[in-house]
Motif scaffolding. Sequence first.
Motif, PDB file in Angstrom:
ATOM      1  N   PRO A 105      16.609  -9.223   6.743  1.00  0.00           N
ATOM      2  CA  PRO A 105      14.951  -7.326   6.413  1.00  0.00           C
ATOM      3  C   PRO A 105      13.661  -7.630   6.609  1.00  0.00           C
ATOM      4  O   PRO A 105      13.188  -8.502   6.790  1.00  0.00           O
ATOM      5  N   GLY A 106      13.278  -6.597   7.369  1.00  0.00           N
ATOM      6  CA  GLY A 106      11.610  -6.243   7.687  1.00  0.00           C
ATOM      7  C   GLY A 106      10.882  -6.709   6.907  1.00  0.00           C
ATOM      8  O   GLY A 106       9.897  -7.572   7.336  1.00  0.00           O
ATOM      9  N   LEU A 107      10.796  -6.585   6.280  1.00  0.00           N
ATOM     10  CA  LEU A 107      10.172  -6.647   4.129  1.00  0.00           C
ATOM     11  C   LEU A 107       9.707  -8.162   4.425  1.00  0.00           C
ATOM     12  O   LEU A 107       8.943  -9.276   3.754  1.00  0.00           O
ATOM     13  N   LEU A 108      11.022  -8.742   4.958  1.00  0.00           N
ATOM     14  CA  LEU A 108      11.215 -10.247   4.438  1.00  0.00           C
ATOM     15  C   LEU A 108      10.901 -11.907   6.027  1.00  0.00           C
ATOM     16  O   LEU A 108      11.177 -12.544   5.992  1.00  0.00           O
ATOM     17  N   GLN A 109      10.804 -10.834   6.656  1.00  0.00           N
ATOM     18  CA  GLN A 109      10.547 -11.777   7.944  1.00  0.00           C
ATOM     19  C   GLN A 109       8.619 -12.302   8.595  1.00  0.00           C
ATOM     20  O   GLN A 109       8.552 -11.871   7.189  1.00  0.00           O
ATOM     21  N   THR A 110       9.492 -13.723   9.173  1.00  0.00           N
ATOM     22  CA  THR A 110       8.105 -14.111   8.991  1.00  0.00           C
ATOM     23  C   THR A 110       7.030 -13.603  10.307  1.00  0.00           C
ATOM     24  O   THR A 110       7.919 -12.311  11.327  1.00  0.00           O
ATOM     25  N   GLU A 111       6.560 -14.126  10.568  1.00  0.00           N
ATOM     26  CA  GLU A 111       5.575 -13.207  11.932  1.00  0.00           C
ATOM     27  C   GLU A 111       6.114 -13.773  13.418  1.00  0.00           C
ATOM     28  O   GLU A 111       6.720 -12.941  13.575  1.00  0.00           O
ATOM     29  N   VAL A 135       2.026  -3.709  12.496  1.00  0.00           N
ATOM     30  CA  VAL A 135       2.585  -2.797  11.251  1.00  0.00           C
ATOM     31  C   VAL A 135       3.319  -2.902  10.472  1.00  0.00           C
ATOM     32  O   VAL A 135       3.018  -2.930   8.992  1.00  0.00           O
ATOM     33  N   ARG A 136       4.627  -4.114  10.818  1.00  0.00           N
ATOM     34  CA  ARG A 136       5.445  -4.442  10.042  1.00  0.00           C
ATOM     35  C   ARG A 136       4.769  -5.783   8.906  1.00  0.00           C
ATOM     36  O   ARG A 136       5.388  -5.829   8.293  1.00  0.00           O
ATOM     37  N   MET A 137       3.931  -6.462   9.135  1.00  0.00           N
ATOM     38  CA  MET A 137       3.347  -7.680   8.763  1.00  0.00           C
ATOM     39  C   MET A 137       3.170  -7.020   7.150  1.00  0.00           C
ATOM     40  O   MET A 137       2.647  -6.963   6.392  1.00  0.00           O
ATOM     41  N   ASP A 138       1.994  -5.988   7.395  1.00  0.00           N
ATOM     42  CA  ASP A 138       1.401  -4.775   6.631  1.00  0.00           C
ATOM     43  C   ASP A 138       1.977  -4.186   5.736  1.00  0.00           C
ATOM     44  O   ASP A 138       2.168  -4.321   5.009  1.00  0.00           O
ATOM     45  N   ARG A 139       3.239  -4.047   6.627  1.00  0.00           N
ATOM     46  CA  ARG A 139       4.436  -3.052   5.290  1.00  0.00           C
ATOM     47  C   ARG A 139       4.807  -4.046   4.188  1.00  0.00           C
ATOM     48  O   ARG A 139       4.846  -3.592   2.683  1.00  0.00           O
ATOM     49  N   GLN A 140       4.670  -5.485   4.517  1.00  0.00           N
ATOM     50  CA  GLN A 140       5.549  -6.835   3.812  1.00  0.00           C
ATOM     51  C   GLN A 140       3.853  -6.691   2.254  1.00  0.00           C
ATOM     52  O   GLN A 140       4.515  -7.350   1.133  1.00  0.00           O
ATOM     53  N   SER A 141       2.723  -6.030   2.250  1.00  0.00           N
ATOM     54  CA  SER A 141       2.452  -6.364   1.203  1.00  0.00           C
ATOM     55  C   SER A 141       2.082  -5.938   0.329  1.00  0.00           C
ATOM     56  O   SER A 141       2.436  -6.155  -0.871  1.00  0.00           O
ATOM     57  N   ILE A 142       4.008  -4.170  -0.065  1.00  0.00           N
ATOM     58  CA  ILE A 142       4.160  -4.091  -0.909  1.00  0.00           C
ATOM     59  C   ILE A 142       4.610  -4.695  -1.878  1.00  0.00           C
ATOM     60  O   ILE A 142       4.815  -4.978  -3.291  1.00  0.00           O
ATOM     61  N   LEU A 143       5.510  -6.031  -1.148  1.00  0.00           N
ATOM     62  CA  LEU A 143       5.693  -7.203  -2.801  1.00  0.00           C
ATOM     63  C   LEU A 143       4.844  -8.135  -3.064  1.00  0.00           C
ATOM     64  O   LEU A 143       5.260  -9.024  -4.073  1.00  0.00           O
ATOM     65  N   VAL A 144       4.109  -7.991  -2.319  1.00  0.00           N
ATOM     66  CA  VAL A 144       2.505  -9.095  -3.445  1.00  0.00           C
ATOM     67  C   VAL A 144       1.560  -7.663  -4.076  1.00  0.00           C
ATOM     68  O   VAL A 144       0.852  -8.435  -4.680  1.00  0.00           O
ATOM     69  N   GLN A 145       1.777  -6.821  -4.245  1.00  0.00           N
ATOM     70  CA  GLN A 145       0.932  -5.751  -4.662  1.00  0.00           C
ATOM     71  C   GLN A 145       1.027  -6.168  -6.533  1.00  0.00           C
ATOM     72  O   GLN A 145       2.144  -6.451  -6.730  1.00  0.00           O
ATOM     73  N   ALA A 146      -0.020  -5.643  -7.361  1.00  0.00           N
ATOM     74  CA  ALA A 146       0.604  -5.894  -8.571  1.00  0.00           C
ATOM     75  C   ALA A 146       1.390  -4.971  -9.100  1.00  0.00           C
ATOM     76  O   ALA A 146       2.050  -5.624 -10.298  1.00  0.00           O
ATOM     77  N   GLU A 147       1.556  -3.799  -8.607  1.00  0.00           N
ATOM     78  CA  GLU A 147       3.618  -3.664  -9.410  1.00  0.00           C
ATOM     79  C   GLU A 147       4.047  -3.800  -7.989  1.00  0.00           C
ATOM     80  O   GLU A 147       4.303  -1.889  -8.072  1.00  0.00           O
ATOM     81  N   ALA A 148       4.589  -4.415  -7.901  1.00  0.00           N
ATOM     82  CA  ALA A 148       5.684  -4.649  -6.987  1.00  0.00           C
ATOM     83  C   ALA A 148       6.720  -4.431  -7.626  1.00  0.00           C
ATOM     84  O   ALA A 148       6.899  -4.628  -8.276  1.00  0.00           O
ATOM     85  N   PRO A 149       8.096  -3.484  -6.257  1.00  0.00           N
ATOM     86  CA  PRO A 149       8.752  -3.190  -6.726  1.00  0.00           C
ATOM     87  C   PRO A 149       9.699  -3.883  -6.818  1.00  0.00           C
ATOM     88  O   PRO A 149       9.217  -5.286  -5.894  1.00  0.00           O
ATOM     89  N   LYS A 150      11.162  -4.037  -7.367  1.00  0.00           N
ATOM     90  CA  LYS A 150      12.170  -5.316  -7.044  1.00  0.00           C
ATOM     91  C   LYS A 150      12.749  -4.689  -5.991  1.00  0.00           C
ATOM     92  O   LYS A 150      13.474  -3.336  -5.444  1.00  0.00           O
ATOM     93  N   PHE A 151      13.160  -5.534  -4.935  1.00  0.00           N
ATOM     94  CA  PHE A 151      13.751  -5.218  -3.969  1.00  0.00           C
ATOM     95  C   PHE A 151      14.622  -6.042  -4.123  1.00  0.00           C
ATOM     96  O   PHE A 151      15.072  -8.155  -4.278  1.00  0.00           O
ATOM     97  N   VAL A 152      15.540  -5.829  -3.541  1.00  0.00           N
ATOM     98  CA  VAL A 152      17.266  -6.571  -3.806  1.00  0.00           C
ATOM     99  C   VAL A 152      17.613  -6.524  -1.961  1.00  0.00           C
ATOM    100  O   VAL A 152      17.511  -5.255  -1.658  1.00  0.00           O
ATOM    101  N   ALA A 153      17.798  -8.041  -1.920  1.00  0.00           N
ATOM    102  CA  ALA A 153      18.248  -7.547   0.153  1.00  0.00           C
ATOM    103  C   ALA A 153      20.099  -8.136   0.295  1.00  0.00           C
ATOM    104  O   ALA A 153      19.866  -9.182  -0.452  1.00  0.00           O
TER     105      ALA A 153
END
Length: 267
Positions: A105-111, A135-153
């Motif tokens: 998944p894009g949110l878990l990809q390395t550069e 852009v893809r790397m920037d999208r991943q910031s949602i997983l490290v923000q203070a109110e990060a969503p619960k993400f299940v892959a």
Amino acid sequence: MEGEPTAELIRAQLRRLRLSAELSQEEFGKLVHFSGSQVSAVELGQRPLDRFFLKRADEVLGTGGLLMSLLKLAERDGQPSWLRPWLEAERQAQQLRCYQPTLIPGLLQTENYARAVIRANDELSDDEVERRLAVRMDRQSILVQAEAPKFVAVIEESVLRRADEGFRGLMSQQIAHLVERAESPHISVHVIPVEVSNHIGLNGPFTLARGSDGGWVGHLENQLGGVVVDRDEDVAILLARWESVRSEALPHRQSTLLMKEVMTSWS
């Protein structure tokens, strides 16, 4: 991106801030490690907006991150129209559920992995590859923000093992990143083992996002882009299919052990 209003705004703000600081292009260039002619080319739109350049410019000019924030808006503007509604849903999500049968998944990809995936499209120029990567790397910031969503892959074991000799170093790095990310309390990665040869998820990847209002929207990827799914009947089908693919996957701990076993088998 260079002809778009947000990009033009960045260049105008950069010039205004530089002049306010009473710096010539040469003086400013020395501070940000660029030549005066390169600074001029950026301000005139003759050179692409560079993340390193704008990050240094923010630091030198004390903008509080203004130019980088504007760059993120410009990159968002540059996204295809079909992706923009989904990016908004993704950013505001409290929960994200993603099933991917063919890729990490894009949110878990390395550069490095993301760059290889994007480069598989040989119609893209090097500059476009790097822009999409940013852009893809920037999208991943949602997983490290203070109110990060619960993400299940949920991913397929075959995705982890798809690596020839030249790709194994990159893939080992990617799997190690998955294991590390799965240690976060709000991120879970589950693997469907190769023994499960047939299930409903193999019809294609999909992602579900749950907003603050409790409602769900879905996203379907295809060769031409993607489709946002928001009709109640369609979302209900995707939620049911999620439960199906999730039930085929190994629990969290067993999935982590399997990912580590794949890496060990290559060494």
